[in-house]
Design an enzyme around this catalytic site. Structure first.
Site, PDB file in Angstrom:
ATOM      1  N   ARG A   1     -14.329 -22.717  20.001  1.00  0.00           N
ATOM      2  CA  ARG A   1     -13.763 -24.068  19.950  1.00  0.00           C
ATOM      3  C   ARG A   1     -12.446 -24.150  20.728  1.00  0.00           C
ATOM      4  O   ARG A   1     -12.371 -24.748  21.788  1.00  0.00           O
ATOM      5  CB  ARG A   1     -13.548 -24.495  18.485  1.00  0.00           C
ATOM      6  CG  ARG A   1     -13.301 -26.010  18.311  1.00  0.00           C
ATOM      7  CD  ARG A   1     -11.876 -26.446  18.522  1.00  0.00           C
ATOM      8  NE  ARG A   1     -10.931 -25.773  17.637  1.00  0.00           N
ATOM      9  CZ  ARG A   1      -9.607 -25.877  17.752  1.00  0.00           C
ATOM     10  NH1 ARG A   1      -9.078 -26.611  18.722  1.00  0.00           N
ATOM     11  NH2 ARG A   1      -8.807 -25.221  16.914  1.00  0.00           N
ATOM     12  N   ASP A   2     -11.418 -23.486  20.242  1.00  0.00           N
ATOM     13  CA  ASP A   2     -10.101 -23.575  20.865  1.00  0.00           C
ATOM     14  C   ASP A   2     -10.105 -22.937  22.249  1.00  0.00           C
ATOM     15  O   ASP A   2      -9.373 -23.379  23.141  1.00  0.00           O
ATOM     16  CB  ASP A   2      -9.080 -22.877  19.958  1.00  0.00           C
ATOM     17  CG  ASP A   2      -7.647 -23.121  20.373  1.00  0.00           C
ATOM     18  OD1 ASP A   2      -7.389 -24.097  21.096  1.00  0.00           O
ATOM     19  OD2 ASP A   2      -6.772 -22.333  19.977  1.00  0.00           O
TER      20      ASP A   2
ATOM     21  N   HIS B   1      -1.338 -18.451  13.764  1.00  0.00           N
ATOM     22  CA  HIS B   1      -2.067 -18.699  15.013  1.00  0.00           C
ATOM     23  C   HIS B   1      -1.068 -18.537  16.147  1.00  0.00           C
ATOM     24  O   HIS B   1      -0.261 -19.434  16.415  1.00  0.00           O
ATOM     25  CB  HIS B   1      -2.634 -20.125  14.987  1.00  0.00           C
ATOM     26  CG  HIS B   1      -3.484 -20.476  16.169  1.00  0.00           C
ATOM     27  ND1 HIS B   1      -4.812 -20.802  16.043  1.00  0.00           N
ATOM     28  CD2 HIS B   1      -3.197 -20.563  17.496  1.00  0.00           C
ATOM     29  CE1 HIS B   1      -5.306 -21.089  17.248  1.00  0.00           C
ATOM     30  NE2 HIS B   1      -4.329 -20.945  18.141  1.00  0.00           N
TER      31      HIS B   1
ATOM     32  N   HIS C   1       0.103 -17.580  20.187  1.00  0.00           N
ATOM     33  CA  HIS C   1      -0.205 -17.482  21.611  1.00  0.00           C
ATOM     34  C   HIS C   1       0.671 -16.385  22.204  1.00  0.00           C
ATOM     35  O   HIS C   1       1.745 -16.094  21.700  1.00  0.00           O
ATOM     36  CB  HIS C   1       0.033 -18.818  22.310  1.00  0.00           C
ATOM     37  CG  HIS C   1      -1.001 -19.847  21.988  1.00  0.00           C
ATOM     38  ND1 HIS C   1      -1.726 -20.506  22.957  1.00  0.00           N
ATOM     39  CD2 HIS C   1      -1.451 -20.336  20.813  1.00  0.00           C
ATOM     40  CE1 HIS C   1      -2.578 -21.356  22.379  1.00  0.00           C
ATOM     41  NE2 HIS C   1      -2.428 -21.267  21.081  1.00  0.00           N
TER      42      HIS C   1
ATOM     43  N   CYS D   1      -2.390 -23.195  26.260  1.00  0.00           N
ATOM     44  CA  CYS D   1      -1.757 -24.494  26.024  1.00  0.00           C
ATOM     45  C   CYS D   1      -1.318 -25.065  27.364  1.00  0.00           C
ATOM     46  O   CYS D   1      -0.548 -24.423  28.090  1.00  0.00           O
ATOM     47  CB  CYS D   1      -0.548 -24.343  25.096  1.00  0.00           C
ATOM     48  SG  CYS D   1       0.285 -25.915  24.790  1.00  0.00           S
TER      49      CYS D   1
ATOM     50  N   ASN E   1      -4.530 -17.669  23.773  1.00  0.00           N
ATOM     51  CA  ASN E   1      -4.511 -17.207  22.396  1.00  0.00           C
ATOM     52  C   ASN E   1      -4.432 -15.686  22.311  1.00  0.00           C
ATOM     53  O   ASN E   1      -4.800 -14.971  23.241  1.00  0.00           O
ATOM     54  CB  ASN E   1      -5.795 -17.657  21.684  1.00  0.00           C
ATOM     55  CG  ASN E   1      -5.832 -19.140  21.423  1.00  0.00           C
ATOM     56  OD1 ASN E   1      -5.009 -19.673  20.703  1.00  0.00           O
ATOM     57  ND2 ASN E   1      -6.814 -19.817  22.026  1.00  0.00           N
TER      58      ASN E   1
END
Length: 313
Positions: free
Chosen positions: A22-23, A219, A221, A252, A261
């Site tokens: 997903r991400d 979460h 990065h 991002c 990520n």
């Protein structure tokens, strides 16, 4: 890998919340075929991951890479029977998204909020508090249907427009998500600027506010190479749920040179080296990320994948 050296101050087990399908894939410039997405999720489940965020029921106009959610979900319907305990969460932005997710029998859903005003307006086209008001009926309806809801809170450490974000501001918005009924709150370092001391401080602020640490996930990065260090700080603070993305997929768009990520393989290598159980077969996971890198036509971002499969990933 070398023999593990357990640390008794750390959790014995960590649940990895895999976000690559997903991400990760939502940031791809090219559309990934639905059969490749289904195979990706299938391989991740076979590697031992038991929480794999599958897709998002966001309007196709905003995230065209995930416009095939309705086609993907039936392809995954049989996986939980093959892998007991498997959860396949989906992200929803509003009640319309929830309706679509429930129609496809989603086992878990997630909502995505912001700790800062600027990002809320740029990402959700409304203020942070207006976004919370939009999420409340989503969370309440999902709860009434017996579907647990995860709350994502972005920009918890820094915002590209507003700069550093205070723990008090993050806690205020995090409490809103928990109080409306989210069962878990994932604290996101969306642009990858956090350092371990900040992680420790934010967790302590939530504990002071009365939030049990077992309600929190992290979460990270890896923009500045701090994701694993930040994860270790979170584990020392009692966190046992860590988000990661197979092959380091994702990123991002608001962080210059962001590297995406935290790679699941890099996380598993560290956790297994500390004697922490994840239930994940690292070799199978690395093979899966190597396969996905070939589908995308570029090397994996995971250092572990590159170390084990070669620089081409």
């Amino acid at each position: 890998m070398p023999d593990p050296v357990p640390d008794p101050t750390l959790p014995a087990r960590v649940r990895i919340h895999e976000v690559g399908p997903r991400d990760g894939l939502q940031n791809e410039s090219a559309l990934v075929p639905v059969e490749v997405k289904a195979e990706f999720v299938t391989r991740l489940a076979a590697a031992g991951l038991r929480t794999v965020e599958a897709t998002s029921f966001v309007h196709p106009k905003w995230v065209p890479q995930l416009a095939d959610a309705e086609q993907l979900m039936p392809e995954l319907a049989g996986l939980p029977a093959l892998h007991p305990g498997l959860r396949l969460p989906v992200l929803v932005p509003n009640e319309r998204g929830l309706d679509r997710a429930l129609a496809h029998h989603a086992s878990d859903i997630a909502v995505f909020a912001s700790a800062t005003e600027t990002f809320a307006r740029r990402n959700l086209n409304r203020s942070a508090d207006e976004a919370m008001a939009m999420f409340r009926p989503v969370v309440e309806r999902a709860g009434a249907a017996g579907v647990p809801v995860r709350g994502y809170l972005s920009m918890c450490f820094g915002d590209p427009w507003e700069g550093p974000v205070s723990p008090a501001q993050v806690v205020r918005h995090g409490l809103q998500l928990l109080e409306m009924g989210c069962s878990e709150l994932s604290l996101g370092d969306t642009i990858g600027v956090a350092t371990p001391g900040q992680v420790t401080g934010l967790l302590a602020a939530f504990v002071r506010a009365g939030v049990p640490v077992d309600r929190l996930a992290v979460h990270f990065h890896d923009t500045y190479g701090q994701a694993l260090a930040n994860t270790l700080a979170a584990l020392r603070g009692g966190v046992t749920v860590v988000d990661a993305s197979a092959g380091g997929l994702g990123g991002c768009p608001y962080a210059k040179s962001a590297t995406g990520n935290l790679a699941t393989e890099d996380l598993v290598w560290m956790l297994h080296g500390l004697g922490i159980d994840t239930g994940v077969d690292l070799a199978a996971l690395v093979a899966t990320s190597g396969w996905m890198a070939r589908q995308l036509g570029r090397p994996s971002q995971s250092r572990t994948v590159r170390a084990l499969l070669g620089p081409s990933g």
